[in-house]
Design an enzyme around this catalytic site. Structure first.
Site, PDB file in Angstrom:
ATOM      1  N   LEU A 153      11.245 -20.366  -3.912  1.00 15.91           N
ATOM      2  CA  LEU A 153      10.261 -19.438  -3.336  1.00 15.91           C
ATOM      3  C   LEU A 153       8.941 -19.614  -4.072  1.00 15.91           C
ATOM      4  CD1 LEU A 153       9.700 -16.861  -1.487  1.00 15.91           C
ATOM      5  CD2 LEU A 153      10.180 -15.518  -3.538  1.00 15.91           C
ATOM      6  N   HIS A 197       2.929   3.485  -8.813  1.00 17.98           N
ATOM      7  CA  HIS A 197       2.713   2.075  -9.159  1.00 17.98           C
ATOM      8  C   HIS A 197       3.943   1.521  -9.889  1.00 17.98           C
ATOM      9  CE1 HIS A 197      -1.267   2.441  -7.671  1.00 17.98           C
ATOM     10  NE2 HIS A 197      -1.742   3.123  -8.688  1.00 17.98           N
ATOM     11  N   ASP A 200       0.831  -1.211   0.000  1.00 15.91           N
ATOM     12  CA  ASP A 200       0.000   0.000   0.000  1.00 15.91           C
ATOM     13  C   ASP A 200       0.867   1.263   0.000  1.00 15.91           C
ATOM     14  OD1 ASP A 200      -2.432   1.290  -0.077  1.00 15.91           O
ATOM     15  OD2 ASP A 200      -2.709   1.284   2.095  1.00 15.91           O
TER      16      ASP A 200
END
Ligand code: IPE
Ligand code: IPE
Ligand code: MG
Length: 228
Positions: free
Chosen positions: A129, A35, A18
């Site tokens: 991962l 972004h 966020d």
């Protein structure tokens, strides 16, 4: 709990990315610049995570409620996600990362579902991962969908919702807000929560390491008593 990852004693960390918009407007830039900068944070965090003892990372990229944003911002985010997947799949595969996208795909613009499927296929063999990216995601919708197949136990439900990632150990939200915004509500039943002020575009491996240091000092009791 099902797990397909070798060495699956590592942690599942969830990240609510966020603060991109505030990061940008605070610099006099359009929200889209935030972004774009946020994508660099994704790269940094994915690179750092395995060596910090993280085996699964779930990133909140676009919520089912984010469709409420202006059409131009939504379109920009969709293009950015597609470009990220197309540009990054080979590098993720090379570094042993398996990418899985969670959330609805039927409302995504043309090209994005195809890019998701291609990136998932290209990285399917990764065992270092498990990187899950939540796009058009709502935890409540995911719970409703999983419940429709009538799981008979909590474990089965967790398997349906979280697959190999399992329950969340640590959830981090950046940029100061202290809420879950419909993210991983079932899987976070006993997650440790961390709310940091750093906006997502400034978050990096060191910031993740600091969150994990704090996490490892906590006493997780799961309803029992403190370990003697
Ligand atoms: C997070 O940053 C990215 C998405 C939700 C897509 P925001 O865009 O929410 O940035 P703020 O919270 O408005 O600063
Ligand atoms: C949550 O952030 C969703 C993502 C980070 C993708 P929002 O910025 O959309 O959440 P609210 O609106 O502040 O709760
Ligand atoms: Mg926000």
């Amino acid at each position: 709990m099902q797990s397909t990852l070798p060495g699956s004693d590592g942690l599942h960390v969830a990240l609510i990315m966020d603060g991109n918009g505030r990061w940008a407007t605070g610099r006099g830039l359009p929200r889209t610049a935030g972004h774009r900068a946020g994508v660099e944070s994704i790269r940094r965090v994915c690179e750092a995570a395995p060596d910090l003892g993280v085996r699964a990372l779930t990133l909140y990229a676009f919520s089912a409620d984010n469709w409420r944003r202006p059409a131009e911002e939504v379109a920009f985010l969709m293009r950015l996600l597609r470009r990220y997947l197309e540009a990054e799949a080979a590098r993720l595969a090379d570094s042993g990362v398996r990418l899985v996208v969670i959330g609805r795909r039927d409302r995504l613009p043309e090209g994005l579902p195809e890019a998701i499927a291609a990136a998932e296929a290209a990285t399917a063999a990764g065992t270092r991962l498990l990187l899950r990216i939540a796009i058009d995601y709502s935890a409540r919708d995911a719970i409703l969908a999983a419940a429709a197949s009538a799981p008979r136990s909590r474990e089965e439900m967790t398997g349906l919702l979280a697959g190999a990632a399992g329950d969340v150990d640590l959830l981090v939200r950046t940029s100061g807000e202290k809420r879950l915004s419909d993210f991983l509500l079932w899987e976070c039943a006993y997650a440790e929560l961390a709310f940091v002020d750093t906006p997502w575009p400034d978050f990096d491996g060191a910031a993740l390491a600091a969150c994990l240091d704090d996490f490892r000092r906590r006493d997780r009791r799961f309803g029992g008593l403190k370990a003697a």
